[in-house]
Design a protein around this motif. Structure first.
Motif, PDB file in Angstrom:
ATOM      1  N   LYS A  90       0.718  -0.897   0.275  1.00 12.84           N
ATOM      2  CA  LYS A  90      -0.148  -0.224  -0.446  1.00 12.84           C
ATOM      3  C   LYS A  90       0.511   1.660  -0.301  1.00 12.84           C
ATOM      4  CE  LYS A  90      -4.168  -0.097   2.300  1.00 12.84           C
ATOM      5  NZ  LYS A  90      -5.006  -0.108   3.491  1.00 12.84           N
ATOM      6  N   GLU A  91       2.115   1.240   0.802  1.00  7.05           N
ATOM      7  CA  GLU A  91       2.674   2.343   0.690  1.00  7.05           C
ATOM      8  C   GLU A  91       3.476   2.251  -0.830  1.00  7.05           C
ATOM      9  OE1 GLU A  91       4.610   2.340   5.772  1.00  7.05           O
ATOM     10  OE2 GLU A  91       5.414   1.358   3.996  1.00  7.05           O
ATOM     11  N   GLU A  94       1.437   4.326  -2.894  1.00  8.00           N
ATOM     12  CA  GLU A  94       0.836   5.725  -2.649  1.00  8.00           C
ATOM     13  C   GLU A  94       2.263   6.364  -2.789  1.00  8.00           C
ATOM     14  OE1 GLU A  94       0.549   8.230   1.877  1.00  8.00           O
ATOM     15  OE2 GLU A  94      -1.322   6.721   1.249  1.00  8.00           O
ATOM     16  N   THR A 132      -4.233  18.180  -2.410  1.00 14.13           N
ATOM     17  CA  THR A 132      -3.396  17.270  -2.302  1.00 14.13           C
ATOM     18  C   THR A 132      -2.850  17.718  -3.535  1.00 14.13           C
ATOM     19  OG1 THR A 132      -5.220  15.310  -2.658  1.00 14.13           O
ATOM     20  CG2 THR A 132      -3.756  14.991  -3.328  1.00 14.13           C
ATOM     21  N   GLU A 340      -8.027   7.009   3.903  1.00 13.09           N
ATOM     22  CA  GLU A 340      -8.887   6.101   2.236  1.00 13.09           C
ATOM     23  C   GLU A 340      -9.356   7.304   1.826  1.00 13.09           C
ATOM     24  OE1 GLU A 340      -8.891   4.320   1.206  1.00 13.09           O
ATOM     25  OE2 GLU A 340      -7.318   2.414   2.596  1.00 13.09           O
ATOM     26  N   ARG A 342      -8.022  10.603   1.568  1.00 16.38           N
ATOM     27  CA  ARG A 342      -6.405  11.298   1.070  1.00 16.38           C
ATOM     28  C   ARG A 342      -6.396  10.331   0.100  1.00 16.38           C
ATOM     29  NH1 ARG A 342      -5.509  11.534   6.901  1.00 16.38           N
ATOM     30  NH2 ARG A 342      -4.131   9.670   6.589  1.00 16.38           N
ATOM     31  N   ARG A 343      -6.585   9.277  -0.015  1.00 16.13           N
ATOM     32  CA  ARG A 343      -6.441   8.312  -0.933  1.00 16.13           C
ATOM     33  C   ARG A 343      -6.784   8.671  -2.046  1.00 16.13           C
ATOM     34  NH1 ARG A 343      -5.250   4.684   1.654  1.00 16.13           N
ATOM     35  NH2 ARG A 343      -3.344   4.411   2.297  1.00 16.13           N
ATOM     36  N   MET A 346      -6.106  11.766  -3.848  1.00 17.42           N
ATOM     37  CA  MET A 346      -4.907  11.515  -4.421  1.00 17.42           C
ATOM     38  C   MET A 346      -4.969  10.391  -5.794  1.00 17.42           C
ATOM     39  SD  MET A 346      -2.394  10.215  -1.667  1.00 17.42           S
ATOM     40  CE  MET A 346      -0.982  10.106  -2.639  1.00 17.42           C
ATOM     41  N   ASN A 347      -5.991   9.581  -6.108  1.00 17.10           N
ATOM     42  CA  ASN A 347      -6.092   8.950  -6.607  1.00 17.10           C
ATOM     43  C   ASN A 347      -6.548  10.017  -8.087  1.00 17.10           C
ATOM     44  OD1 ASN A 347      -5.519   6.058  -7.497  1.00 17.10           O
ATOM     45  ND2 ASN A 347      -6.324   6.143  -5.624  1.00 17.10           N
TER      46      ASN A 347
END
Length: 357
Positions: A90-91, A94, A132, A340, A342-343, A346-347
């Motif tokens: 996962k990192e 990211e 972001t 989730e 924030r991710r 980011m996507n």
């Protein structure tokens, strides 16, 4: 009898130590450079040389990166870095998103965020992706409120208290004085700063809010394009108000806000169909549809079916999960969001930058 030069040399001078090891102490010491692969068995085969060249094998092994959380981080910290099993999958994913978001860009690029229905996360999405971009990019992005219906972009970026203290200059104020704006410093006099994100407020006077024309938008966009490599535009509700023609013509890509309610999904499809039927086929085909789970919906709503119905009409679909820090209507603060959420932003930001040619 006269001797030839070769015959006049002494035995030590005419014979090499290699040929006569017993005479080595009679000759000066000669140190030859080291020879690599003098034994044919040590030489790599042609296939091995090709494989090493294609692999670009480094001379020094790269140590695994420091893990950022979880048990991996605990082991790394507890052992003083002796045990380092590297970041999790996962990192790594990211980090890949961050690299895509931070990609250096040439020129200026504009992403329009729009919808046919209000209250489904359009402005929160604009601020979320703007924050972001500001967090991960080296340059400074800008968000513009072009909402004709008294948009609240500045409130979502700075918070209600900050905007109640004074009325910020609006897009109308900038337009009235645009001929005198001839530098970044002059332009920033009309902007608000939410961390590293610069924000231009929308017009709050209902009598003026719908007066922005397509040509006026082009003038504003041209000014921002001189100084900002990424501009995110909150377009308001609808695609037919005066400024939309100019906004869509200057957009590199678009984000369409949607919701899990049936009406939100249907209006997103209507938006995509309208774009495809009015000369914006590429924008529709490469669009990023964002479904914000703003409120609990009935169990009768099939969320998976809504996602599948939209996925076939757009370039990418991202779901922003239910997050109280988003739905409360106040300032969007990345530090207060769930991981989730924030991710998800980011996507979206990574997909936007991927679309900038």
């Amino acid at each position: 009898m006269k001797q030839s030069p070769a015959e006049s040399q002494s035995p030590a001078e005419s014979r090499s130590p290699a040929e006569h090891p017993g005479d080595a102490d009679l000759a000066p010491e000669v140190i030859a450079p080291p020879q690599l692969g003098t034994d044919a068995r040590d030489l790599p085969t042609r296939a091995e040389r090709r494989r090493l060249a294609e692999a670009g094998r480094p001379f020094i092994a790269v140590a695994p990166e420091k893990p950022q959380g979880g048990l991996r981080r605990f082991l790394y910290t507890a052992t003083g870095g002796v045990i380092n099993i590297g970041p999790s999958q996962k990192e790594l994913q990211e980090q890949e998103l961050i690299e895509r978001i931070a990609r250096p860009l040439q020129g200026s690029h504009n992403t329009a965020v729009l919808s046919l229905k209000g209250g489904i996360g359009k402005t929160s999405t604009t601020v979320g992706i703007g924050m972001t971009l500001a967090h991960h990019r080296g340059d400074i992005p800008c968000a513009i409120d072009a909402n004709p219906d008294s948009g609240d972009l500045v409130e979502r970026a700075l918070g209600e208290r900050a905007t109640q203290a004074h009325q910020p200059p609006s897009i109308t104020d900038l337009l009235e004085n645009l001929d005198h704006v001839n530098s970044l410093t002059a332009l920033q006099g009309y902007l608000q700063q939410a961390g590293r994100l610069h924000v231009l407020a929308g017009e709050q006077d209902p009598a003026l809010s719908d007066s922005l024309t397509a040509e006026e938008w082009r003038r504003i966009h041209a000014e921002f394009a001189k100084y900002y490599s990424v501009v995110v535009t909150d377009c308001g509700t609808g695609v037919t108000h005066n400024a939309m023609e100019g906004i869509l013509h200057t957009a590199d890509n678009i984000v369409i806000a949607a919701g899990f309610a049936v009406s939100g999904a249907q209006r997103a499809l209507q938006t995509l169909n309208w774009l495809a039927n009015h000369g914006y086929q590429q924008l529709a085909r490469e669009s990023i549809v964002v479904i914000t789970d703003k409120e609990r919906v009935s169990d009768r709503v099939d969320k998976q079916a809504i996602q599948e119905s939209l996925r076939g009409y757009c370039g990418k679909l991202v779901v922003v999960p239910f997050d109280r820090a988003v739905v409360d209507g106040d300032r969007i603060n990345l530090d207060m969001l769930q991981a989730e959420t924030r991710r998800a932003y980011m996507n979206i930001a990574a997909a936007m930058v991927d679309g900038y040619k």
